[in-house]
Design a protein around this motif. Structure first.
Motif, PDB file in Angstrom:
ATOM      1  N   LYS A   1     -61.999  -8.400  -1.499  1.00  0.00           N
ATOM      2  CA  LYS A   1     -62.870  -7.073  -0.848  1.00  0.00           C
ATOM      3  C   LYS A   1     -62.470  -5.871  -1.497  1.00  0.00           C
ATOM      4  N   LYS A   2     -61.123  -5.821  -2.027  1.00  0.00           N
ATOM      5  CA  LYS A   2     -61.005  -4.364  -2.757  1.00  0.00           C
ATOM      6  C   LYS A   2     -61.510  -4.266  -4.134  1.00  0.00           C
TER       7      LYS A   2
ATOM      8  N   GLN B   1     -64.027  -1.039  -4.833  1.00  0.00           N
ATOM      9  CA  GLN B   1     -63.850  -0.355  -6.063  1.00  0.00           C
ATOM     10  C   GLN B   1     -65.137   0.089  -6.837  1.00  0.00           C
ATOM     11  N   PHE B   2     -65.878  -1.201  -6.896  1.00  0.00           N
ATOM     12  CA  PHE B   2     -67.221  -0.945  -7.725  1.00  0.00           C
ATOM     13  C   PHE B   2     -68.158  -0.409  -6.865  1.00  0.00           C
ATOM     14  N   SER B   3     -68.064  -0.453  -5.659  1.00  0.00           N
ATOM     15  CA  SER B   3     -69.184   0.292  -4.735  1.00  0.00           C
ATOM     16  C   SER B   3     -69.128   1.694  -4.900  1.00  0.00           C
ATOM     17  N   GLU B   4     -67.932   2.257  -5.293  1.00  0.00           N
ATOM     18  CA  GLU B   4     -67.739   3.835  -5.552  1.00  0.00           C
ATOM     19  C   GLU B   4     -68.450   4.364  -6.692  1.00  0.00           C
TER      20      GLU B   4
ATOM     21  N   GLY C   1     -63.281  -0.218 -14.411  1.00  0.00           N
ATOM     22  CA  GLY C   1     -62.993  -0.698 -13.200  1.00  0.00           C
ATOM     23  C   GLY C   1     -61.728  -1.723 -13.206  1.00  0.00           C
ATOM     24  N   PRO C   2     -61.664  -2.467 -14.242  1.00  0.00           N
ATOM     25  CA  PRO C   2     -60.504  -3.569 -14.493  1.00  0.00           C
ATOM     26  C   PRO C   2     -59.279  -2.833 -15.098  1.00  0.00           C
ATOM     27  N   LEU C   3     -59.596  -1.830 -15.935  1.00  0.00           N
ATOM     28  CA  LEU C   3     -58.469  -1.028 -16.387  1.00  0.00           C
ATOM     29  C   LEU C   3     -57.774  -0.182 -15.360  1.00  0.00           C
ATOM     30  N   SER C   4     -58.469   0.196 -14.625  1.00  0.00           N
ATOM     31  CA  SER C   4     -57.945   1.193 -13.570  1.00  0.00           C
ATOM     32  C   SER C   4     -56.931   0.405 -12.636  1.00  0.00           C
TER      33      SER C   4
ATOM     34  N   LYS D   1     -54.005   0.614  -3.952  1.00  0.00           N
ATOM     35  CA  LYS D   1     -55.606   0.211  -4.136  1.00  0.00           C
ATOM     36  C   LYS D   1     -55.790  -0.439  -5.515  1.00  0.00           C
ATOM     37  N   ARG D   2     -54.824  -0.849  -6.232  1.00  0.00           N
ATOM     38  CA  ARG D   2     -54.921  -1.495  -7.338  1.00  0.00           C
ATOM     39  C   ARG D   2     -54.888  -3.245  -6.873  1.00  0.00           C
ATOM     40  N   VAL D   3     -55.940  -3.845  -7.774  1.00  0.00           N
ATOM     41  CA  VAL D   3     -55.992  -5.349  -7.485  1.00  0.00           C
ATOM     42  C   VAL D   3     -55.338  -5.944  -8.600  1.00  0.00           C
TER      43      VAL D   3
END
Length: 677
Positions: free
Chosen positions: A551-552, A556-559, A646-649, A672-674
């Protein structure tokens, strides 16, 4: 664009003295491609790739430019030589690879004949559509058209049963939309309104080119838009098509026919070339309930116009220049922003490769790959699998029971790398140098029959779904396998030298092997067991914890957005999960190399910095705005920039490598990191 030569790289570990030369060599692509006006802490994708983008604008005949186009251009130049050499051998034995490749290429390059023929190659099919009198004869004609690659108002195919992967089954799914995605028809934003208007104009123009008078062409275009808009209304959204359980509805043929009683499905299947079908998988039952209403709401003349439009759309790009130009104007310029057409040879090389890929692939492997390529790809694939097992054992959110099953599934992931051991026998297809449209139809019909005839036969798990010259890769849930064609070994920019391990593990390891293996454990692939069957093997508690993490990812990507259009975080979550897993696994495997262990600097970069830069380089792609919008609307992949950001953040090791601090644009607070795997 600068002509960047490509090197087929060997994967031997580099000695320290070899690596040290990179620090003194400013021709290193990772060093040269940077945009130093951008801070890595603000936009790492642009920092790594922005310099290349400035020096290599998107060509007029392309929707994008970057690493994918660079590699594909090189492959296509090699395939062009295969085509031209084959075409020069006028006495090649009938049915041989050289005869088929050569005559296919020559037929496509004979534009004078195509101009003379005009619409005439399609007139027999148009006449058959004109002879349709009712729904029964309409469905019979649709079945015939499907065999030559024309879309039906619904989808049908033979594939593995998702709950019994050892068996082939007939599956039916939603379809019928020329624009591919329901939101194009239903959204009220100005861009989609424009596309709908242009689609109506295009449809009318295609009918006029086919010899239909102006009033009837305009009327046909209007009714087709109404028909497809209605079908869009009872179609599922892109994100809803990703749930394998909800899109798996097994029913008897009788039960299926009750959804759409106007169509005798037993007769339809016979016309499609299949008999003895007792059960089917229906992906979206409500679509067929809606289609039943549409079949009776619109008149038979409307459906005949719909069938003709699908035929014209399927073959317009193969006809005379007027058809090609009209097809290009809508499907390339309007939808993707491409300004000019490719040279003819590029189109026909693409078509020959796409049509006769196994034949071209055999020549490509023999003439353009060094010995040992397959073994080297397996080396890195096995390294990724090893660290994946280590990571699964260490995750703190999964129970021991589920971990045991996850490790069992991982151990059974079969890696098809390089090229197949067995090639498809295409020698029965009749290819003629003077019959381009006929060649397309016969190849398409062969491919259709090749697939449909699998029904009732044992599943062939050795079969490949890609050719070795295809720069891509995939994971199959039903086979629990990854397929990595041999050309994935190509790395642009390393002329006359071997790339270091950081580049190797960032590109081939993280974005390819790591990404594809993670698909077996993403939100969709994780619902299939080690044998490829749709079967819940997680505990309820573990599934719940997993979904809290995913869900996180969705949030994230919806932003991320292109102008005002946000990425569809739900539809893209599987690819985003795979990217996150890939970048982690690639780094973990890289840590076992001598370059990392000895902290060897290359071109002024630490091993970890260089690994992350190579990962960003793997997604170096600059797209036109229209292409990005189309991607967001119709694709389960996010734009390449966000596949880096996305993934690097979410990576603490990335933060350390580039000193990312709170307040930087790349910063994401720890809560908020996954981290999944």
């Amino acid at each position: 664009m600068t002509n960047i030569r490509l090197l087929l790289v060997s994967f031997s570990f580099l000695a320290a003295f070899q690596l040290s030369t990179y620090a003194q060599d400013n021709t290193d692509p990772l060093f040269l491609n940077r945009d130093l006006t951008v801070k890595p802490s603000d936009n790492f994708f642009q920092y790594v790739n922005g310099g290349w983008f400035k020096n290599n604008p998107i060509p007029g005949d392309a929707s994008s430019n970057g690493i994918f186009k660079t590699i594909r251009d090189t492959i296509n130049s090699q395939i062009k030589r295969v085509c031209e050499e084959s075409a020069s051998e006028l006495n090649a034995p009938l049915g041989s690879s050289k005869q088929m490749i050569g005559d296919m290429y020559r037929s496509g390059m004979d534009t004078d004949k195509l101009e003379t023929l005009g619409i005439s190659p399609l007139l027999p099919e148009m006449k058959r559509i004109d002879e349709v009198t009712d729904i029964k004869s309409l469905m019979k004609e649709f079945a015939r058209l499907r065999k030559i690659g024309v879309d039906l108002p619904f989808g049908v195919y033979v594939g593995q049963d998702e709950k019994n992967s050892a068996k082939y089954v007939m599956s039916f799914y939603q379809g019928g939309l020329s624009l591919g995605e329901k939101e194009y028809y239903l959204s009220s934003d100005e861009n989609n309104k424009m596309i709908r208007d242009e689609f109506v104009k295009h449809t009318g123009a295609i009918f006029k080119l086919a010899g239909i008078n102006e009033n009837m062409s305009a009327s046909n275009a209007d009714v087709i838009m109404r028909m497809e808009t209605e079908m869009a209304g009872y179609s599922r959204a892109l994100e809803d098509l990703r749930d394998p359980e909800k899109n798996y509805n097994k029913m008897t043929l009788k039960q299926f026919n009750e959804l759409i009683p106007s169509v005798n499905m037993d007769e339809m299947l016979t016309d499609l070339g299949v008999s003895g079908v007792d059960t089917v998988i229906v992906g979206q039952p409500e679509f067929y309930t809606g289609l039943e209403k549409s079949l009776n709401r619109f008149g038979i003349d409307d459906w005949k116009a719909y069938a003709k439009n699908n035929l014209l759309n399927a073959y317009a790009s193969y006809l005379s220049k007027a058809f090609v130009d009209e097809d290009f104007n809508f499907f390339s310029t309007i939808l993707y922003g491409v300004k000019e057409q490719k040279p003819r040879w590029k189109k026909i090389v693409d078509q020959t490769n796409g049509s006769l890929g196994d034949l071209v692939g055999q020549v490509y492997v023999a003439d353009y790959l060094p010995a040992g390529t397959k073994d080297k790809l397996l080396e890195i694939g096995n390294a990724i699998k090893t660290v994946y097992a280590e990571r699964i054992k260490k995750v703190d959110w999964m129970s021991d029971v589920t971990k045991t099953k996850a490790l069992a599934k991982l151990s059974k992931v079969y890696m098809k790398v390089g090229y197949p051991d067995k090639w498809k026998d295409m020698s029965s297809i009749r290819i003629e140098a003077g019959d381009y449209i006929g060649n397309i139809m016969r190849i398409t019909s062969w491919r259709y029959n090749y697939r449909i005839e699998k029904y009732g036969k044992p599943v062939d798990r050795t079969e490949w779904g890609m050719e070795p010259q295809t720069y891509n890769a995939y994971y199959s849930s039903s086979n629990n396998e990854i397929v990595v064609p041999t050309c994935n070994i190509i790395v642009p920019g390393f002329e006359g030298r071997l790339p270091d391990d950081a580049v190797l593990y960032g590109i081939v390891g993280g974005s390819t092997f790591g990404h594809e293996i993670t698909h077996g454990f993403d939100d969709e692939g994780s619902k299939f067991d080690e044998y490829g069957n749709l079967n819940e093997w997680w505990t309820k508690e573990d599934r719940k914890k997993f979904e809290e993490k995913t869900k996180k990812i969705v949030a994230q990507f919806s932003e991320f957005k292109v102008d005002s259009l946000h990425v569809n975080g739900s539809a893209t979550q599987g690819e985003n999960i795979a990217d996150l897993g890939g970048v982690v696994m690639g780094l973990e495997a890289f840590k076992k190399t001598s370059q990392y262990k000895n902290n060897i600097m290359v071109a002024g970069m630490t091993p970890t910095q260089r690994y992350f830069m190579a990962y960003a380089y793997a997604w170096m792609e600059n797209q036109r705005k229209q292409s990005l919008v189309r991607l967001i609307m119709t694709d389960v992949h996010a734009p390449e920039e966000f596949r880096v950001l996305g993934p690097l953040s979410n990576s603490t090791e990335f933060y350390k490598a580039f000193n990312i601090k709170k307040g930087d644009r790349m910063w994401r607070s720890e809560d908020k990191r996954v981290e999944i795997w």
